[in-house]
Structure formats: C-alpha cells, structure tokens
Motif scaffolding. Structure first.
Motif, PDB file in Angstrom:
ATOM      1  N   ARG A 235       3.976 -10.331  -1.036  1.00  0.00           N
ATOM      2  CA  ARG A 235       3.097 -10.015   0.092  1.00  0.00           C
ATOM      3  C   ARG A 235       3.870 -10.078   1.405  1.00  0.00           C
ATOM      4  NH1 ARG A 235      -0.288 -13.691  -0.745  1.00  0.00           N
ATOM      5  NH2 ARG A 235      -1.735 -12.520  -2.040  1.00  0.00           N
ATOM      6  N   THR A 236       4.760 -11.069   1.531  1.00  0.00           N
ATOM      7  CA  THR A 236       5.578 -11.173   2.739  1.00  0.00           C
ATOM      8  C   THR A 236       6.526  -9.984   2.870  1.00  0.00           C
ATOM      9  OG1 THR A 236       5.502 -13.597   2.592  1.00  0.00           O
ATOM     10  CG2 THR A 236       7.226 -12.637   3.978  1.00  0.00           C
ATOM     11  N   GLY A 237       7.127  -9.596   1.738  1.00  0.00           N
ATOM     12  CA  GLY A 237       8.014  -8.432   1.767  1.00  0.00           C
ATOM     13  C   GLY A 237       7.281  -7.157   2.134  1.00  0.00           C
TER      14      GLY A 237
ATOM     15  N   ALA B 137       4.586  -6.930   3.952  1.00  0.00           N
ATOM     16  CA  ALA B 137       4.242  -6.987   5.372  1.00  0.00           C
ATOM     17  C   ALA B 137       5.452  -6.649   6.245  1.00  0.00           C
ATOM     18  CB  ALA B 137       3.711  -8.379   5.722  1.00  0.00           C
ATOM     19  N   ALA B 138       6.637  -7.174   5.849  1.00  0.00           N
ATOM     20  CA  ALA B 138       7.849  -6.865   6.612  1.00  0.00           C
ATOM     21  C   ALA B 138       8.175  -5.378   6.536  1.00  0.00           C
ATOM     22  CB  ALA B 138       9.014  -7.700   6.081  1.00  0.00           C
ATOM     23  N   MET B 139       8.010  -4.788   5.352  1.00  0.00           N
ATOM     24  CA  MET B 139       8.265  -3.361   5.196  1.00  0.00           C
ATOM     25  C   MET B 139       7.290  -2.535   6.032  1.00  0.00           C
ATOM     26  SD  MET B 139      10.295  -1.257   3.623  1.00  0.00           S
ATOM     27  CE  MET B 139      10.927  -2.196   2.224  1.00  0.00           C
ATOM     28  N   LYS B 140       6.036  -2.949   6.069  1.00  0.00           N
ATOM     29  CA  LYS B 140       5.034  -2.246   6.866  1.00  0.00           C
ATOM     30  C   LYS B 140       5.370  -2.311   8.352  1.00  0.00           C
ATOM     31  CE  LYS B 140       0.030  -2.061   7.648  1.00  0.00           C
ATOM     32  NZ  LYS B 140      -1.282  -2.676   7.295  1.00  0.00           N
ATOM     33  N   ALA B 141       5.844  -3.492   8.796  1.00  0.00           N
ATOM     34  CA  ALA B 141       6.213  -3.646  10.200  1.00  0.00           C
ATOM     35  C   ALA B 141       7.398  -2.750  10.558  1.00  0.00           C
ATOM     36  CB  ALA B 141       6.536  -5.105  10.492  1.00  0.00           C
ATOM     37  N   MET B 142       8.380  -2.664   9.647  1.00  0.00           N
ATOM     38  CA  MET B 142       9.543  -1.809   9.907  1.00  0.00           C
ATOM     39  C   MET B 142       9.143  -0.334   9.949  1.00  0.00           C
ATOM     40  SD  MET B 142      12.754  -3.569   7.905  1.00  0.00           S
ATOM     41  CE  MET B 142      11.921  -3.719   6.328  1.00  0.00           C
ATOM     42  N   HIS B 143       8.246   0.065   9.057  1.00  0.00           N
ATOM     43  CA  HIS B 143       7.781   1.451   9.072  1.00  0.00           C
ATOM     44  C   HIS B 143       7.018   1.761  10.359  1.00  0.00           C
ATOM     45  CE1 HIS B 143       7.960   1.957   4.408  1.00  0.00           C
ATOM     46  NE2 HIS B 143       9.147   2.011   4.988  1.00  0.00           N
TER      47      HIS B 143
END
Length: 218
Positions: free
Chosen positions: A104-106, A108-114
C-alpha cells in the motif's frame, strides 16, 4: 519473544502484545509440565518402596496418583500445541499485514510520482525540447551560409569555367610530341679525359645501412 515497539501501527502493536501473552502462557505451561513430571516420578519411587515393604494397597495408590499426573501432563501438552498453532497463525497474519502495508505504501508513492509527472507535462517538455532543437538547427544553418562577395558567385558559372580549364589542359597534353630528341654528344678535346666526379661523402644513414648489410653477410 517479540518485544513491543513504539511508533508501530496499532494492528502490529496488538499482534506483538498478543504474541507476548501467548509466549508467557507457553512458558507457564512448560513449568507446570515439568513439576507434574517430577511428581509422577516421585510416585513411582514411592510405589517401589511400598512394594518392597509388602504394602500393596499403598503402592497401588501411588500408581493411581501417577496416572492422574500423567493425564494432566498430556492435557498440558495439548494446550501447548494449541498455543503453538495460534502463534504460527498470528505470525503469518502479521507477516501478511506487513506485506499489504508495504504494498500500500509503494502504491501510494507510485501514485504521488505519477501525479508529479503526468503525461501532459511530459508532452509539453518534449515539445519544448523539439522547438529548441529546431531553433538551434536554423541558427547553425544561418551561420554556415555564405555572406559578402562570395554570396554573389554563380555556382553554375564557376563549374562551367572549371570544365573549360580541364578541356584546355587535356588539349595541351595531346599536342605535346610523342618522343624527345636525343641529347647532343659532348665533344672532349684530344688528350684530355673528362674528370671523374668526386665521390660524395656518405651520410650517417648510408653508413649505418652499410654496416647493417655487412653484419647480415656474415
């Protein structure tokens, strides 16, 4: 034994606390089991003494107590197995929860980068790069273009003049005689011989070559 860690999520903290309690219970059951084993062994020794004393009734009572202790030992063993099963299930659930949290943390981080680098921004950046590249290409072409008097020269006229020069050169070569007259003999007065040319002094390279040839001849 798992230790309680501050700053952990509530679910993980609860799991650690539950594992601690199960571990404490398991240790308590093992201690009781050891005490009952010692009592059962003591009853066996008493039964042997009563047997040697011909007190059959007392020996049988000791064996009955031993059987009761053995039943309790077996029951404690079952309790320990259940606790072990519960600990294994809880540890598996804890590992699953940690894995899901990490994923879930990964995500969220991927979503933020996108979100920080969306496709529109990428397209806009590439358009700017292409525009700057085209501008630089035009600047380089402008700098390489001829200026001043050289810009007024006609390339076709220059090529035609070059062809005329090449044709004149070829015609001159064809008009040259095929053979040349032999050189006139040199008359030497009687009684006088032409002097021999003085030998030229060898250069250092010639001396070195001669020495090398002499060595190879040996």
């Amino acid at each position: 034994m798992f230790q309680r860690v501050f700053g952990k999520p509530k679910q993980e903290t609860n799991a650690l606390t539950t594992l601690d309690k199960l571990n404490e219970t398991l240790e308590m059951l093992e201690k009781k089991e050891n005490v009952l084993l010692k009592k059962a062994s003591a009853e066996v020794e008493k039964a042997k003494e009563f047997t040697r004393a011909k007190n059959k009734k007392a020996a049988i009572q000791c064996l009955k107590k031993k059987k009761l202790y053995e039943q309790q030992i077996e029951q404690l063993g079952n309790f320990q197995l259940r606790i072990h099963d519960q600990m294994i299930l809880l540890e598996g659930a804890k590992a699953t929860t940690e894995t899901v949290d990490a994923l879930r943390t990964g995500a969220a981080a991927m979503k933020a980068m996108h979100k920080a680098t969306n496709i529109d921004d990428v397209d806009k950046t590439m358009d700017e790069i292409n525009e700057q590249t085209e501008n630089m290409k035009q600047i380089q072409e402008a700098l390489s273009a001829p200026i001043g008097a050289s810009a007024d020269f006609d390339e076709d006229e220059l090529e035609a003049e070059l062809e005329e020069l090449e044709g004149a050169e070829l015609e001159e070569q064809l008009l040259q005689p095929a053979t040349t007259a032999p050189a006139a003999p040199v008359h030497v007065p009687a009684g006088r011989q032409p002097s021999r040319p003085l030998p030229q002094k060898n250069t250092a390279e010639e001396d070195e070559l001669a020495a090398l040839q002499a060595e190879m001849a040996l």
